[in-house]
Design an enzyme around this catalytic site. Sequence first.
Site, PDB file in Angstrom:
ATOM      1  N   LYS A  97     -19.810 -38.860  36.942  1.00  0.00           N
ATOM      2  CA  LYS A  97     -20.996 -39.210  36.274  1.00  0.00           C
ATOM      3  C   LYS A  97     -20.719 -39.149  34.777  1.00  0.00           C
ATOM      4  CE  LYS A  97     -24.085 -39.388  39.952  1.00  0.00           C
ATOM      5  NZ  LYS A  97     -23.487 -38.487  40.801  1.00  0.00           N
ATOM      6  N   GLU A 119     -32.621 -37.965  35.274  1.00  0.00           N
ATOM      7  CA  GLU A 119     -32.970 -37.299  36.830  1.00  0.00           C
ATOM      8  C   GLU A 119     -31.599 -36.933  37.388  1.00  0.00           C
ATOM      9  OE1 GLU A 119     -31.805 -40.295  35.894  1.00  0.00           O
ATOM     10  OE2 GLU A 119     -30.391 -40.370  37.600  1.00  0.00           O
ATOM     11  N   SER A 386     -14.729 -39.134  44.049  1.00  0.00           N
ATOM     12  CA  SER A 386     -15.612 -39.258  42.779  1.00  0.00           C
ATOM     13  C   SER A 386     -15.833 -37.900  42.214  1.00  0.00           C
ATOM     14  CB  SER A 386     -16.900 -39.961  43.280  1.00  0.00           C
ATOM     15  OG  SER A 386     -17.409 -39.304  44.629  1.00  0.00           O
TER      16      SER A 386
HETATM   17  C1  LIG Z   1     -23.627 -38.525  42.217  1.00  0.00           C
HETATM   18  C2  LIG Z   1     -22.614 -38.711  43.138  1.00  0.00           C
HETATM   19  C3  LIG Z   1     -22.267 -39.615  43.872  1.00  0.00           C
HETATM   20  C4  LIG Z   1     -23.339 -40.776  44.189  1.00  0.00           C
HETATM   21  O1  LIG Z   1     -23.571 -41.622  43.177  1.00  0.00           O
HETATM   22  P1  LIG Z   1     -22.996 -43.109  42.955  1.00  0.00           P
HETATM   23  O2  LIG Z   1     -23.824 -43.587  41.671  1.00  0.00           O
HETATM   24  O3  LIG Z   1     -23.217 -43.956  43.869  1.00  0.00           O
HETATM   25  O4  LIG Z   1     -21.557 -42.907  42.498  1.00  0.00           O
HETATM   26  C5  LIG Z   1     -21.158 -39.940  44.355  1.00  0.00           C
HETATM   27  N1  LIG Z   1     -20.061 -38.596  44.254  1.00  0.00           N
HETATM   28  C6  LIG Z   1     -20.500 -37.599  43.636  1.00  0.00           C
HETATM   29  C7  LIG Z   1     -19.233 -36.615  43.240  1.00  0.00           C
HETATM   30  C8  LIG Z   1     -21.660 -37.914  42.656  1.00  0.00           C
HETATM   31  O5  LIG Z   1     -21.821 -36.385  41.905  1.00  0.00           O
END
Ligand SMILES: *Cc1c(COP(=O)(O)O)cnc(C)c1O
Length: 402
Positions: A97, A119, A386
């Site tokens: 993020k 948000e 992610s």
């Molecule tokens: C917020 C989040 C997501 C989902 O958001 P995307 O915009 O689809 O990437 C995925 N993995 C993590 C670790 C997150 O914090």
Amino acid sequence: MGVSVVASEQLPDAQGRFGPYGGRFVPETLMHPLMELEAEYFRAQHDPEFQRELSYYLREFVGRPTPLYFAERLTRELGGAKIFLKREDLLHTGAHKINNAMGQILLAKRMGKTRIIAETGAGQHGVATATVAAMFGLKCVIYMGAVDCERQALNVYRMKMLGAEVVPVHAGQKTLKEAVNEAMRDWVTNVRSTHYILGTAYGAHPYPVMVRNFQRIIGDEARAQILEQEKRLPDLLIACVGGGSNAIGLFYPFLNDATVKMIGVEAGGEGILPEKHAARFHGGSLGVLQGTRSYILQDEHGQIQSTHSVSAGLDYAAVGPEHAWLHDQKRVEYSYATDDAALAAFQKLARLEGIIPALESSHAVAEAIVRVPKMGRDQLVIVNLSGRGDKDVAQVAARIKL
Ligand SMILES: *Cc1c(COP(=O)(O)O)cnc(C)c1O
């Protein structure tokens, strides 16, 4: 594969549309701020000074580039393709993020804004935003559903520690959708002083294209890294899909490479039954929500359905418009992983690789566990990790006794 990938490279069009998806469905009062943001963003995108500043902070503060790590034991265990993990979990604040939050706060500064709002669902975007706001000394207000505040209490405390005001939202289902509504309401009221850092590749134009471009560094790095390490392109990319930013960030630089398959993994929750999941491509239909047209989980009257996922970050009734387009073009396949499959993957990665993934990312790992054994040992898979799972440990502990 019937894709005009070249056309997809040129999307969105001037109205922010990806084929029938995307666009700008907002109250009149937000039209001007969105157009101002679009103009400033496209100027910044072509300004070498802005790009230099962004690269500097991504390298020195955020911690880029992230490794593309060969997961040797997971690969051996699954007995198929070689698995590489794109380690966004190693970034400052623990998830991808911050790539987008950093880009947008530099834009906000450029526009002379003094106040930042955002948000958040899982709290990762709120933490990333509070972090960059603290770093540049801007006032910061984060809207978060009351239910999410509870299941991600640690992140609420982190945001407060960083000097942000966290506003719990008690409307409706008390999760991400309601938090976005409140943030949009705030933005309409305070638009002169305030920039809204939206956290995913969603919302009214220019957010989907802007967030994608701030996140494409994931795919740009991964592409260069796999070519360096394996001397060829991967066969398959896997990423989880909430709003869709980490997935589009990984996928985008590979869209023109016809041999590279891609799978986006949605939250299957407790299974594909009404209100038990958040898999928009498995029961969703065309609609408009929070500024954009896309696949949405709604009932026959167009009422937005409740969703469920063990991971707050995937628990949203709509999906980014570029994913809707890529789905219809059949360029990307969209599958889902259930809560149980994600929890099993969470534990497997911890035990085999010494990496505790975010519950969101565990959905991508779960898909790899299904697909990789059916692939050849000479094939290559990149899984986007992610985020890290520290924020999820308490929640997992409540479900799994060790
Ligand atoms: C917020 C989040 C997501 C989902 O958001 P995307 O915009 O689809 O990437 C995925 N993995 C993590 C670790 C997150 O914090």
